[in-house]
Every structure is written in structure tokens, then in C-alpha cells.
Write an enzyme that holds these catalytic residues in place. Sequence first.
Site, short mmCIF file in Angstrom:
data_model
loop_
_atom_site.label_atom_id
_atom_site.label_comp_id
_atom_site.label_asym_id
_atom_site.label_seq_id
_atom_site.Cartn_x
_atom_site.Cartn_y
_atom_site.Cartn_z
N PRO A 2 0.83 -1.21 0.00
CA PRO A 2 0.00 0.00 0.00
C PRO A 2 0.86 1.26 0.00
CG PRO A 2 -0.07 -1.07 2.16
CD PRO A 2 0.70 -1.97 1.24
N GLU A 3 0.48 2.22 -0.82
CA GLU A 3 1.19 3.50 -0.89
C GLU A 3 0.21 4.60 -0.50
OE1 GLU A 3 3.46 3.89 -4.55
OE2 GLU A 3 3.73 1.72 -4.65
N LYS A 57 3.49 6.73 4.24
CA LYS A 57 2.80 5.45 4.11
C LYS A 57 2.43 4.88 5.48
CE LYS A 57 6.00 4.05 0.83
NZ LYS A 57 6.71 3.02 0.06
N ARG A 270 12.65 -6.40 -6.48
CA ARG A 270 11.51 -5.68 -7.05
C ARG A 270 11.74 -5.50 -8.54
NH1 ARG A 270 13.75 -0.46 -7.44
NH2 ARG A 270 15.67 -0.57 -6.28
#
Length: 295
Positions: A2-3, A57, A270
Site C-alpha cells: 500500500p502507498e 505510508k 523488485r
Amino acid sequence: MPELPEVEALATFLRERLVGRVVARVEVGALNVLKTYDPPPSALGGLLVAGVVRRGKWLDVDVDGLHLAVHLSRAGWVRWSDALPAAPLRPGGKNPVALRVRLAPEDDEDPHRPPGFDLTEAGTQKRLAVHVVRDPAQVPGIATLGPDPLDDAFDEAAFAALLAGSRQQVKGLLRDQSVLAGVGNAYSDEVLHVARLSPYAIAGRLPAPDVERLYDALRTTLLDAVAAASGKPAKELKDAKRAGLRVHGRAGLPCPVCGDTVREVSFADRSMQYCATCQTGGKVLADRRLSRLLK
Ligand SMILES: [Zn+2]
């Protein structure tokens, strides 16, 4: 992960359900999520929730002046329940519930099964972090946050000042929490695609028109995502985020702007996605993992 837009929506979701309610107790399912010990989580019991805000965040639940600060990290999430299980959460085992906040029941609620929320974490990499502090600035990850891109004071001049003199690649700068709060791997890909900029461009060398386009892309991308997420229940936010993405997580699919195939650069932990036609003048960026293998 989540950002900013998802955490903003979660903060709103929790604010509507928690403010004005009394915490009955905090139950810990995974001891490693707790990064502080004084005050203990039990100190929140019996206190009134005064507010819930997003900081970068992070989620910050203000419980009568004490703060439950939560970083969901890659696999953490918030799960609301109108009627929690009666049995208290116990540490250990394979329970994905890392921490439970149980509210004091009100008159019309089952006294054994009051509402509340769980912090869950999927997968084996345990990075969900919970701090109980007297001041949010006591959390290092909050104290070092850069400006919030949705803050009214964050105008184009403020953004240009962040970039000036920076030798960072713009992709890295956007997701560096100490430079700018709240943007991560997904939305930095999205912002760069909207701005038609290479992720490898050096931030401090961007000409003024590029800076202006990047600022506009940053604000519109985040505001659109916040608007899309707002009012959605916690359990629908992940799908809502995925549905709104143009390039991130879409390698091999057509670019929604030009139709070229979205490409990917992979790193150890990533990957990032971009459109060569829209962002790099058609140049394919070296995939470091691949080029290392070919050496
Ligand atoms: Zn494109």
C-alpha cells in the site's frame, strides 16, 4: 504494497469507525511486529480514539495522546470486523493476525464480540511494524519523512527545490521517503509514465518543462488514485489499486497510451515497468539482472 492513496483511504476508513470509541485492549499475535516496549500496547486499553491520520505510508491512530503507528510494509493489511472473535488473540502459531485492536462494546453490540480491526501479514517476510509512542516523531521512519505531495504547501516550487542539485535517478528520488513521503514502487512507475520521463533520468538535470510535467503528473496521479480509493472498504482497496495502474505490474501488456508493449527492469527484490515509446524515445533500458547473466 500500500502507498499513499491506499493508506489515505485506510486512514479515512478507520477514522470513521474508531474516532470517539474506547479501546478495550490491544492483543498481539506476532511479537516481532512490535518495535517499541514503552509505553506497552496495554497502555491503550480504556482510552478514547481521538483521530486517525496518514503520515507518508504510515497510519497513525491517536488514542488519547498515545499513538499506535503502523507501517504495513509489503504484505501487511488492515481487516475490519463488526464482531471480532470472542477468544483473545494468542501469540505464535500460523495465525496471520499480527495485532488486534478490540473496541469496548457499546449498548447495541455483542459484549463478547465487539468491533475492531486486525493487522494481518501474509507471506514469510515479516516486515509489518507497529510502534506505540507518546509522539509520532519518536518513530524514526516518521521523523525523517520528506514533504507530503498532497500537502497544500507542496507547490511546484517546493518540488523543484527537492530536485535541484540531486544526482539521484528520478525513479529512486520519487520513492525515497526522506525526500518525498508516500510514493513507492508502483506510483513512481505511474507518475513517470504520465510525465513521459525515463526512470533513469537524473533528477537534478531535468529541464524546467520536464520538472513542471513531473509535478503535474505526481499530483494528478495521486489525487486520481485517492479519489478512486476513497469510500472503498479496506478489503476492496487492493483490487481498486491494481485496476487503476497503467504500466506498473503490466509488463508484456499494451501501453494504454501508445499500444507499445510495457517493458520491465528487474532488480533483486523488485521490478519496475515503463513504456519505451512514451518514456525513453524508444530506447530499451538495460535489465541488470539479464545483462549480468549474459556476461
Ligand atoms: Zn506508451
